[in-house]
Design a protein around this motif. Structure first.
Motif, PDB file in Angstrom:
ATOM      1  N   ILE A 236       1.053   6.235  -7.300  1.00 57.83           N
ATOM      2  CA  ILE A 236      -0.110   7.023  -7.590  1.00 57.83           C
ATOM      3  C   ILE A 236       0.312   8.389  -8.005  1.00 57.83           C
ATOM      4  CG2 ILE A 236      -1.771   7.755  -6.930  1.00 57.83           C
ATOM      5  CD1 ILE A 236      -2.985   4.742  -6.453  1.00 57.83           C
ATOM      6  N   LYS A 237       1.322   8.020  -7.197  1.00 57.32           N
ATOM      7  CA  LYS A 237       1.594   9.802  -6.544  1.00 57.32           C
ATOM      8  C   LYS A 237       2.270  10.447  -7.743  1.00 57.32           C
ATOM      9  CE  LYS A 237       4.177  13.700  -3.585  1.00 57.32           C
ATOM     10  NZ  LYS A 237       4.841  13.750  -2.105  1.00 57.32           N
TER      11      LYS A 237
ATOM     12  N   LEU B  60      -6.693   5.546 -11.547  1.00 55.49           N
ATOM     13  CA  LEU B  60      -5.913   5.729 -10.747  1.00 55.49           C
ATOM     14  C   LEU B  60      -6.858   5.857  -8.630  1.00 55.49           C
ATOM     15  CD1 LEU B  60      -2.718   8.416 -11.119  1.00 55.49           C
ATOM     16  CD2 LEU B  60      -2.547   6.089 -10.950  1.00 55.49           C
ATOM     17  N   ASP B  61      -7.765   6.540  -8.849  1.00 55.19           N
ATOM     18  CA  ASP B  61      -9.027   6.959  -7.597  1.00 55.19           C
ATOM     19  C   ASP B  61      -9.540   5.533  -8.096  1.00 55.19           C
ATOM     20  OD1 ASP B  61      -8.008   9.031  -8.157  1.00 55.19           O
ATOM     21  OD2 ASP B  61     -10.745   9.564  -9.416  1.00 55.19           O
TER      22      ASP B  61
ATOM     23  N   ASP C 225      -8.364  -0.865  -2.619  1.00 54.07           N
ATOM     24  CA  ASP C 225      -7.745  -0.513  -1.587  1.00 54.07           C
ATOM     25  C   ASP C 225      -6.542  -0.630  -2.115  1.00 54.07           C
ATOM     26  OD1 ASP C 225      -6.416  -1.107   1.201  1.00 54.07           O
ATOM     27  OD2 ASP C 225      -6.724  -2.886   1.395  1.00 54.07           O
ATOM     28  N   TYR C 226      -5.808  -1.286  -3.176  1.00 58.46           N
ATOM     29  CA  TYR C 226      -4.637  -1.027  -4.246  1.00 58.46           C
ATOM     30  C   TYR C 226      -4.357  -2.838  -3.974  1.00 58.46           C
ATOM     31  CZ  TYR C 226      -3.329   3.314  -1.954  1.00 58.46           C
ATOM     32  OH  TYR C 226      -3.854   5.144  -1.231  1.00 58.46           O
TER      33      TYR C 226
ATOM     34  N   ARG D 133       1.023  -1.398  -0.036  1.00 58.14           N
ATOM     35  CA  ARG D 133      -0.003   0.148  -0.164  1.00 58.14           C
ATOM     36  C   ARG D 133       0.927   1.679  -0.153  1.00 58.14           C
ATOM     37  NH1 ARG D 133      -2.748  -3.365   3.436  1.00 58.14           N
ATOM     38  NH2 ARG D 133      -4.500  -4.196   2.871  1.00 58.14           N
TER      39      ARG D 133
ATOM     40  N   LYS E  71       0.950   3.881  -3.019  1.00 61.52           N
ATOM     41  CA  LYS E  71       0.721   5.456  -2.492  1.00 61.52           C
ATOM     42  C   LYS E  71       2.009   6.381  -3.676  1.00 61.52           C
ATOM     43  CE  LYS E  71      -1.433   4.650   1.439  1.00 61.52           C
ATOM     44  NZ  LYS E  71      -1.674   5.423   3.046  1.00 61.52           N
TER      45      LYS E  71
ATOM     46  N   GLU F 169      -7.365   3.052  -5.937  1.00 58.54           N
ATOM     47  CA  GLU F 169      -7.682   3.087  -4.365  1.00 58.54           C
ATOM     48  C   GLU F 169      -8.352   2.286  -3.742  1.00 58.54           C
ATOM     49  OE1 GLU F 169      -4.939   7.562  -3.680  1.00 58.54           O
ATOM     50  OE2 GLU F 169      -7.078   7.801  -4.540  1.00 58.54           O
TER      51      GLU F 169
END
Length: 435
Positions: free
Chosen positions: A353-354, A389-390, A396-397, A346, A350, A393
């Protein structure tokens, strides 16, 4: 590995392709058969001055990688996007040119071609100087077939292209079909039979297209397109090089390597498309900055593809994630093959994705600078792709066993939002001003 085509969600792979054309669901498209090689059907127009011949029928430091390769904000008159690190150390400790610098050199070349074209004052919507009997109808049929393929596999994007001028719309369709056929060589049902030699033949065929010697009707549509617009062959060749990488490479040591791959298979599409889509006459942005934004969108799309398809790629023995960043996060390839979502995974996701979102942010700055008729399809595809991408998330990845996708209601909702953004005039701020 699916690639992002024409700034839009990659279509489903349901066709069989080879380097001589392809069929779909056992139904052969007759108009894709090779055209006659009789040179009496080839149009030979005398080139005009300044005009093409008419158609002849980083992560060496992972913290840096997480912060992306963007420096500053806005499309500055001296773009900083590609040169976070112009030099990197190779395995032997020697300093070499970074992938970002290599790509930026291509961007500068493409931007120079467009600026030269604009200085000549030529109209984008030109027609061939010479039209021989029977060739125009064949060309029209080829463009229509390209439109049908685009409509079937990229519905949202196709709808947006209907706002473009007829010549630009047809040209974008032709580019889309070529990119799709190229992608299908290594990602379609016949991928296991594709060899480097087959890709060499495909590249040779591409060179014939740019020389005005198309092999089939779909090639003829692209040959006509590159004769009308200041489109250079290099991004097309680079996309084929990305296909070669897929044949010989299944791991990427760091983001510098992955960045180059993303450019080859997706960033190139932006460079192909900008000359056709056009830059708004009232835009104060430099040509280079608009190209950088188009490149950023291609990179963002491909990074999104990679994050969405982790599980699918792992089942094929492929890991399109920077190996050094996995190691820094305490992860191994075996963890990916196991397909278990852990806290380490996770945290790693993150960061990934960022970074993808930072590329999308940079891309958004350039969409408004495009010709007004070209903005809607680009905005629509950007917003839809970004929502993937949303969805990762929201899952839960878990991109091992769950494929992130944007629902139809969300797609419908995105269209008016994209249209509203498309009617916003180019920025007049000083950060976008030309020198």
């Amino acid at each position: 590995m699916s690639v992002a085509l024409l700034w839009v969600v990659s279509p489903n792979s349901s066709e069989v392709s080879n380097c001589f054309g392809f069929s779909e669901s056992n139904r052969v498209f007759d108009s894709w058969k090779p055209i006659s090689r009789d040179r009496s059907l080839v149009c030979h127009g005398k080139p005009k001055k300044g005009k093409k011949q008419n158609w002849n029928y980083n992560s060496s430091n992972a913290d840096l990688s997480y912060s992306s390769c963007f420096v500053g904000s806005g499309l500055d008159q001296k773009p900083k996007f590609p040169v976070l690190a112009s030099l990197v150390a190779n395995a032997a400790g020697e300093m070499t040119v970074s992938s970002e610098q290599k790509v930026y050199d291509v961007v500068l070349k493409q931007a120079a071609l467009v600026k030269k074209h604009l200085k000549t004052g030529e109209d984008y919507d030109v027609k061939p100087d010479i039209v021989l009997p029977g060739t125009l109808s064949l060309l029209g049929e080829a463009y229509d077939r390209c439109g049908e393929v685009c409509a079937e596999y990229a519905k949202t994007f196709y709808l947006g292209t209907m706002l473009m001028t007829p010549e630009r719309r047809k040209a974008i369709w032709a580019i889309y079909v070529w990119c799709r056929r190229t992608d299908e060589l290594v990602d379609g049902p016949n991928a296991s039979h594709i060899t480097p030699t087959a890709l060499d033949r495909w590249e040779s065929r591409l060179e014939d297209i740019f020389r005005g010697r198309p092999f089939d009707m779909l090639d003829a549509a692209l040959s006509d397109t590159v004769a009308k617009f200041p489109v250079d062959i290099q991004p097309f060749k680079d996309m084929i090089e990305g296909m070669r990488m897929d044949l010989r490479k299944s791991r990427y040591k760091n983001f510098d390597e992955l960045y180059l791959y993303c450019y080859y298979v997706a960033g190139t599409v932006g460079l192909m498309s900008v000359p056709v889509m056009g830059i708004a006459p009232d835009s104060l942005a430099t040509t280079e900055s608009v190209y950088n934004a188009a490149l950023a969108l291609g990179i963002a799309n491909q990074l999104t593809n990679i994050l969405r398809d982790v599980g699918e790629d792992a089942r094929r023995g492929r890991v399109y994630l920077p190996q050094d960043e996995l190691a820094q996060a305490g992860l191994l390839d075996e963890d990916i093959f196991a397909g278990k979502v852990t806290d380490k995974w996770r945290i790693f996701m993150k960061h990934q994705i960022k970074r993808a979102r930072m590329f999308f942010d940079e891309a958004e700055k350039g969409v408004t600078e495009l010709s007004s008729a070209s903005r809607w399809p680009v905005w629509a595809s950007l917003l839809l792709y970004r929502q993937i991408l949303d969805e990762i998330e929201a899952n839960d990845y878990n991109n091992f066993t769950r494929r992130a996708y944007v629902s139809k209601p969300k797609k419908v909702l995105a269209l008016p939002i994209a249209y509203a953004k498309s009617i916003v005039a180019p920025s007049r701020t000083s950060s976008l001003a030309k020198a």
